[in-house]
Design a protein around this motif. Structure first.
Motif, PDB file in Angstrom:
ATOM      1  N   VAL A 134      48.235  33.257  40.017  1.00 51.22           N
ATOM      2  CA  VAL A 134      46.790  33.352  40.231  1.00 51.22           C
ATOM      3  C   VAL A 134      46.462  33.085  41.699  1.00 51.22           C
ATOM      4  N   HIS A 152      40.779  36.523  39.212  1.00 52.03           N
ATOM      5  CA  HIS A 152      42.197  36.377  39.509  1.00 52.03           C
ATOM      6  C   HIS A 152      42.969  36.039  38.229  1.00 52.03           C
ATOM      7  N   PHE A 153      42.416  35.160  37.409  1.00 49.15           N
ATOM      8  CA  PHE A 153      43.040  34.875  36.115  1.00 49.15           C
ATOM      9  C   PHE A 153      43.074  36.133  35.253  1.00 49.15           C
TER      10      PHE A 153
END
Length: 270
Positions: free
Chosen positions: A122, A135-136
């Motif tokens: 991440v 991002h996750f």
């Protein structure tokens, strides 16, 4: 002064795909004459964007996007504040610290749902910028836990259950006060995302106007024609300036959103 503008965009300083310089280059290619860089909770990408704008002859405006405590979809844009912006910097430091803590809670939350999302992956996607939910979502997609970025949010990262682990947010009036303290103007972003009935949205605008709201983002990719007409009417009713923003993050983050040059009157901002 009327310019083709996009006043709501994101870079790698928060959760966007492109660096500030790359974003400015793409904006110039899209026919945009005035661009605001409005990363979440950070002003870290602004100076690179301003330098690129000066080189390319494109007006770049300092900006920021702040989530407000009252509703998870209530976001305030700050536009046109000064090169020195101590009030915003202080608020952003608090928000960034909360984001830094939240990433561990998100990883734990997803692990409880059966997903092993290494923080190193991440953080690599964030590239030194703020770690954010997109991002996750991208790692979840790459690892096959979801079939799309939209699914990552709808099933996990934007649910009522998720809200229990969310980060600190300031009240809208405090976001507005910090932006004004540094000479900026304030905008209620993407009102459609609030999902409010007309009466509730009008009441919110009345309250925000009382604490200094300057403008309303009337033009936005998800707004229907009817919604845009209603928001323009509300802006006129409450003496708010009209803005337009794409909320561009890049095609890897928001595949269906492109930069959106819209002709605006900007004497109040420039």
């Amino acid at each position: 002064m009327r310019l083709r503008a996009d006043l709501h965009t994101h870079t790698t300083a928060s959760d966007g795909q492109y660096t500030p310089r790359q974003l400015v280059c793409r904006a110039q290619a899209a026919g945009i004459g005035c661009l605001a860089i409005t990363d979440h909770d950070t002003t870290g990408g602004l100076e690179e964007g301003l330098r690129a704008g000066a080189e390319l002859g494109l007006t770049v405006i300092r900006g920021v996007e702040l989530g407000a405590k009252e509703d998870r979809h209530l976001h305030i844009l700050g536009l046109g504040f000064g090169a020195e912006h101590p009030a915003l910097e202080a608020l952003c430091r608090t928000l960034q610290a909360s984001r830094a803590e939240r990433k561990f809670r998100i990883a734990d939350f997803l692990r409880e749902k059966g997903m092993d999302i290494p923080l190193a992956e991440v953080e690599a996607l964030a590239g030194g910028g703020l770690v954010a939910r997109p991002h996750f979502a991208r790692v979840m997609l790459e690892r096959g836990y979801v079939s799309s970025l939209r699914e990552a949010f709808d099933r996990y990262l934007d649910t009522e259950e998720y809200q229990a682990i969310e980060r600190f947010k300031a009240e809208a009036k405090d976001c507005i006060a910090a932006i004004h303290a540094d000479g900026g103007k304030t905008v209620l972003a993407h009102p459609c995302q609030l999902g409010y009935p007309d009466e509730k949205l009008e009441a919110l605008l009345a309250r925000l106007k009382e604490v200094g709201l300057d403008a309303l983002e009337c033009h936005y990719p998800q707004h229907t024609r009817a919604q845009t007409a209603w928001y323009l009417k509300l802006a006129n009713m409450y003496g708010l300036h009209v803005t337009a923003g794409s909320d561009f993050h890049g095609e890897r983050v928001k595949p269906d959103v492109s930069l959106m040059p819209t002709e605006l009157e900007l004497d109040w901002l420039l």
